[in-house]
Design a protein around this motif. Structure first.
Motif, PDB file in Angstrom:
ATOM      1  N   PRO A   1      59.165  77.472  41.619  1.00  0.00           N
ATOM      2  CA  PRO A   1      59.281  76.160  42.477  1.00  0.00           C
ATOM      3  C   PRO A   1      58.605  74.982  42.877  1.00  0.00           C
ATOM      4  CG  PRO A   1      61.464  77.370  42.359  1.00  0.00           C
ATOM      5  CD  PRO A   1      60.264  77.860  42.871  1.00  0.00           C
ATOM      6  N   LYS A   2      57.802  73.751  42.770  1.00  0.00           N
ATOM      7  CA  LYS A   2      57.107  73.239  43.605  1.00  0.00           C
ATOM      8  C   LYS A   2      57.828  72.848  44.655  1.00  0.00           C
ATOM      9  CE  LYS A   2      54.267  74.526  40.817  1.00  0.00           C
ATOM     10  NZ  LYS A   2      53.419  75.779  41.267  1.00  0.00           N
ATOM     11  N   GLU A   3      57.297  72.317  46.206  1.00  0.00           N
ATOM     12  CA  GLU A   3      58.205  71.483  46.672  1.00  0.00           C
ATOM     13  C   GLU A   3      58.135  70.177  46.577  1.00  0.00           C
ATOM     14  OE1 GLU A   3      56.523  73.658  50.709  1.00  0.00           O
ATOM     15  OE2 GLU A   3      55.187  72.368  49.764  1.00  0.00           O
ATOM     16  N   THR A   4      59.481  69.974  47.402  1.00  0.00           N
ATOM     17  CA  THR A   4      59.766  68.445  47.663  1.00  0.00           C
ATOM     18  C   THR A   4      60.421  67.758  48.651  1.00  0.00           C
ATOM     19  OG1 THR A   4      62.249  69.006  46.334  1.00  0.00           O
ATOM     20  CG2 THR A   4      60.605  68.668  45.337  1.00  0.00           C
ATOM     21  N   LYS A   5      60.968  66.961  48.770  1.00  0.00           N
ATOM     22  CA  LYS A   5      61.327  66.436  50.300  1.00  0.00           C
ATOM     23  C   LYS A   5      62.396  67.334  50.255  1.00  0.00           C
ATOM     24  CE  LYS A   5      64.532  62.639  52.154  1.00  0.00           C
ATOM     25  NZ  LYS A   5      65.018  61.113  51.892  1.00  0.00           N
ATOM     26  N   ASN A   6      63.374  68.350  49.448  1.00  0.00           N
ATOM     27  CA  ASN A   6      64.313  68.898  49.894  1.00  0.00           C
ATOM     28  C   ASN A   6      64.416  70.516  49.625  1.00  0.00           C
ATOM     29  OD1 ASN A   6      66.081  66.279  49.138  1.00  0.00           O
ATOM     30  ND2 ASN A   6      66.976  67.548  51.126  1.00  0.00           N
ATOM     31  N   PHE A   7      63.016  70.511  49.689  1.00  0.00           N
ATOM     32  CA  PHE A   7      62.431  72.226  49.218  1.00  0.00           C
ATOM     33  C   PHE A   7      61.060  72.360  49.876  1.00  0.00           C
ATOM     34  CE2 PHE A   7      61.036  75.507  46.644  1.00  0.00           C
ATOM     35  CZ  PHE A   7      61.921  76.622  45.807  1.00  0.00           C
ATOM     36  N   LYS A   8      61.932  73.531  50.804  1.00  0.00           N
ATOM     37  CA  LYS A   8      59.800  73.482  51.230  1.00  0.00           C
ATOM     38  C   LYS A   8      59.761  75.387  51.311  1.00  0.00           C
ATOM     39  CE  LYS A   8      59.263  69.239  52.478  1.00  0.00           C
ATOM     40  NZ  LYS A   8      57.797  68.669  51.584  1.00  0.00           N
ATOM     41  N   TYR A   9      58.616  75.406  51.899  1.00  0.00           N
ATOM     42  CA  TYR A   9      58.195  77.296  51.622  1.00  0.00           C
ATOM     43  C   TYR A   9      57.696  77.335  53.187  1.00  0.00           C
ATOM     44  CZ  TYR A   9      58.116  77.726  46.955  1.00  0.00           C
ATOM     45  OH  TYR A   9      58.685  77.699  45.348  1.00  0.00           O
ATOM     46  N   LYS A  10      58.178  78.290  53.717  1.00  0.00           N
ATOM     47  CA  LYS A  10      57.836  78.392  54.721  1.00  0.00           C
ATOM     48  C   LYS A  10      56.814  80.283  54.855  1.00  0.00           C
ATOM     49  CE  LYS A  10      56.413  78.514  59.754  1.00  0.00           C
ATOM     50  NZ  LYS A  10      55.404  77.016  60.219  1.00  0.00           N
ATOM     51  N   ILE A  11      55.418  79.793  55.004  1.00  0.00           N
ATOM     52  CA  ILE A  11      55.078  81.483  55.049  1.00  0.00           C
ATOM     53  C   ILE A  11      55.165  82.197  56.270  1.00  0.00           C
ATOM     54  CG2 ILE A  11      52.900  82.267  54.647  1.00  0.00           C
ATOM     55  CD1 ILE A  11      54.095  80.388  52.249  1.00  0.00           C
TER      56      ILE A  11
END
Length: 378
Positions: free
Chosen positions: A55-65
């Motif tokens: 899924p692509k990032e949005t305001k309420n969905f983020k990735y942390k590497i």
């Protein structure tokens, strides 16, 4: 609320089993969360950059590497979440492995415990890691998800303390909207790619002992021995797992190399056409936590033969031909039954499979998962 998710099971190119579960769940969690009037913040932790189809990032969905390798959960994720700079309220691990030491609640997913009854079918390192880390995860997690009532019963039998914190969230098939529109042209393309000329019986999954592929081969040999005019091939599709060498040796010993096709790993874009072209799909495993491949075959209109073990009778109901995986005659008889069905009987079996497959959805799985994640923080 801030929900942390270990997304590494989903961030794998060649997905099988738990990888499919994590991948589908991530997509649906994002969708249903963002439909809410007050969405949660979903933070997905990865050790590498997300693949293109996550899924692509949005305001309420983020990735942390958090870069790292080896025992990444212990050496990287645990220290990071002990500091908790993202103010995560709960950690969800869609696998048997969660962080052993944290101050925040954890929720893990246990697919099944089949390895405890079949330790000889696993490499020692894999078995001991599964056995002890699973036990730790069940003990320390505030919520435990599993994918069938059969698996729940097994987990509670081995870990009675899980009874009050375990929830069943049924999975679904792995078809996308476009997968239902497999054309005869696509089926022909796949047949040509893998040199499949005749009708075929299909097994699709990882090549490993628990899948009882040896039993499928022996049953198939019995079928063609009893039906000399039968031109149906056996297609064994899937990547090599472990302890698979005996399969090739068995085919040589039975002198059926010209009747059995090993495709090796099948890319996602080929799976549906390969399934759709099959006369019947066979999953004769010694155990299964759910049986996504069998349900997916039903959903695309292919009859299924499946074992009477684990969750398979629960998931497939009376829409599949159920067999004893320890009885070669049982598997062979069901193969013969499907191959000899008249058109009306065959189509009726397909119709029952479609009805059964429609009872499951990833949306429902994700909603139930999100409910558990919100509940354990209260």
């Amino acid at each position: 609320m801030n929900i942390g998710i270990d997304g590494n099971e989903a961030n794998i190119k060649n997905r099988v089993g738990v990888n499919v579960y994590a991948f589908k769940l991530l997509h649906e969690l994002k969708i249903i969360n963002e439909k809410r009037s007050k969405p949660n913040n979903l933070i997905v932790y990865l050790k590498e950059k997300p693949l293109y189809d996550l899924p692509k990032e949005t305001k309420n969905f983020k990735y942390k590497i958090i870069s790292g390798s080896g025992l990444w959960i212990i050496t990287k994720l645990t220290p990071y979440l002990l500091k908790n700079p993202d103010h995560v309220d709960v950690l969800f691990s869609p696998s048997h492995y969660t962080c052993p030491i944290l101050t925040i609640p954890r929720v893990c997913s246990i697919m099944d415990l089949g390895y405890l009854e079949n330790s000889g079918q696993f490499e020692k390192k894999v078995f001991w890691q599964l056995k002890y880390w699973t036990a730790i995860s069940v003990f320390i997690s505030k919520g435990v998800l599993t994918i069938s009532e059969a698996s729940k019963k097994d987990i509670v039998r081995h870990y009675p303390q899980a009874l009050k914190k375990i929830t069943v969230t049924h999975l679904s098939h792995d078809l996308n909207k476009n997968d239902f529109k497999v054309s005869p042209k696509d089926v022909r393309r796949i047949r040509n790619r893998y040199s499949i000329v005749d009708d075929y019986i299909l097994y699709l999954g990882t090549l490993k002992p628990s899948k009882n592929i040896e039993g499928i081969i022996k049953a198939y040999f019995q079928v063609i021995s009893n039906n000399s005019n039968l031109n149906t091939k056996l297609v064994i599709a899937g990547k090599k797992g472990w302890l698979y060498e005996g399969l090739f040796k068995l085919v040589d010993e039975l002198n059926i190399k010209d009747r059995v096709i090993f495709t090796d790993f099948i890319p996602e874009e080929d799976k549906m056409a390969l399934r759709k072209g099959a006369k019947v799909f066979v999953l004769a495993s010694f155990w299964e936590g759910f049986g996504i491949d069998a349900l997916s075959s039903m959903a695309i209109g292919v009859p299924v033969i499946a074992s009477n073990v684990g969750s398979l009778p629960e998931v497939l109901g009376d829409a599949a031909l159920i067999v004893d995986p320890n009885n070669i005659d049982s598997i062979a008889e069901s193969m013969e039954k499907v191959l000899n069905m008249d058109k009306n009987e065959y189509n009726y079996l397909i119709k029952k499979g479609l009805t059964q497959a429609n009872k499951f959805s990833w949306e429902k799985c994700a909603k139930e998962t999100l409910d558990v994640l919100e509940k354990v923080t209260n």
